[in-house]
Design an enzyme around this catalytic site. Structure first.
Site, PDB file in Angstrom:
ATOM      1  N   ASP A  39      -0.779  74.962  80.227  1.00 20.36           N
ATOM      2  CA  ASP A  39       0.675  75.011  80.364  1.00 20.36           C
ATOM      3  C   ASP A  39       1.326  75.362  79.040  1.00 20.36           C
ATOM      4  O   ASP A  39       0.757  75.143  77.968  1.00 20.36           O
ATOM      5  CB  ASP A  39       1.211  73.664  80.856  1.00 20.36           C
ATOM      6  N   TYR A  68      -9.591  66.417  77.284  1.00 13.34           N
ATOM      7  CA  TYR A  68      -8.257  66.466  76.699  1.00 13.34           C
ATOM      8  C   TYR A  68      -7.951  65.208  75.886  1.00 13.34           C
ATOM      9  O   TYR A  68      -8.525  64.145  76.118  1.00 13.34           O
ATOM     10  CB  TYR A  68      -7.187  66.555  77.800  1.00 13.34           C
ATOM     11  N   TYR A 171      -4.805  68.162  87.091  1.00 15.99           N
ATOM     12  CA  TYR A 171      -3.505  68.123  86.419  1.00 15.99           C
ATOM     13  C   TYR A 171      -3.302  66.731  85.833  1.00 15.99           C
ATOM     14  O   TYR A 171      -3.018  65.773  86.534  1.00 15.99           O
ATOM     15  CB  TYR A 171      -2.370  68.501  87.376  1.00 15.99           C
ATOM     16  N   LEU A 192      -0.356  66.924  75.219  1.00 14.36           N
ATOM     17  CA  LEU A 192      -1.640  67.289  75.819  1.00 14.36           C
ATOM     18  C   LEU A 192      -2.328  68.331  74.954  1.00 14.36           C
ATOM     19  O   LEU A 192      -1.758  69.368  74.633  1.00 14.36           O
ATOM     20  CB  LEU A 192      -1.458  67.835  77.232  1.00 14.36           C
TER      21      LEU A 192
END
Length: 230
Positions: A39, A68, A171, A192
């Site tokens: 994103d 992540y 997600y 993130l």
């Protein structure tokens, strides 16, 4: 094999597709792609395919697990489930008690789960991202899909900093929103950063600025990792 993968460290504030266009212009090539979108407000490792990937290797790369680092904010909920959305609800009473409950419940998300992508996500529908439809006033809701959370660890308890390993297509902000809803305390993701895609690590990545100014040497050929792919 002539396939070449560029390990890029994507900065915050630019879309993955915008990076592709810059690289196509830089190398004067078309049909350059990436293996897993990030994103616009996320940073970290983005795999760029400088040459065509054959179907077999394409399958392996896209199915690699991802890792992540993320930061969570409690007490508020946004329409995008992250820092850049609009605040739509809040619950800041007894936030310390809720924080303790949050740590207790966050480990419950290990294993198999199903999630529905946020309407502001980059999930495709008829060639367009969901967020493009949403911004035009058209709300499309995708069906829940299978995901698997391999591991989750607390990095900094005070600042609600975590690491999470998961399957492709997960997600993270939707998971954080779900946890906030379960605890009735509201939550959203404020940071993130992707540090791993399978065998590819952020430590071996190239910064976008270095790439654009041709200060790069860290391009690897896919056949280097072929022995790891069964």
């Amino acid at each position: 094999m002539n396939e070449i993968i560029l390990i890029l460290n994507k900065p915050i504030g630019i879309t993955s597709n915008s990076i592709i266009k810059k690289i196509e212009f830089l190398f004067k090539k078309k049909k350059i792609g990436h293996c897993g979108n990030l994103d616009v407000n996320a940073s970290g490792i983005l795999l760029i395919c400088l040459k065509k990937i054959n179907k077999k290797n394409n399958k392996y790369i896209y199915n690699f697990n991802k890792k992540y680092i993320l930061k969570i904010n409690l007490g508020y909920r946004t329409n995008t489930n992250d820092l850049n959305g609009k605040f739509i609800s809040s619950n800041i009473k007894n936030i310390n008690i809720k924080k303790n409950n949050f740590f207790y419940n966050i480990y419950k998300i290990h294993g198999i789960s199903y999630q529905k992508p946020n309407i502001f996500s980059s999930v495709k529908y008829k060639g367009k991202n969901l967020y493009e439809y949403t911004r035009c006033g058209i709300k499309l809701f995708k069906k829940k899909k299978y995901i698997y959370i391999n591991n989750i660890k607390i990095i900094n308890k005070k600042n609600l900093l975590f690491s999470i390993s998961c399957t492709k297509g997960t997600y993270i902000r939707s998971i954080i929103d779900f946890l906030g809803q379960q605890l009735i305390c509201k939550s959203y993701m404020s940071f993130l950063h992707r540090i791993n895609i399978g065998l590819f690590n952020i430590k071996k990545s190239i910064y976008l600025e270095d790439l654009l100014y041709k200060r790069y040497k860290k391009i690897i050929k896919l056949n280097i990792i072929k022995k790891y792919i069964k």
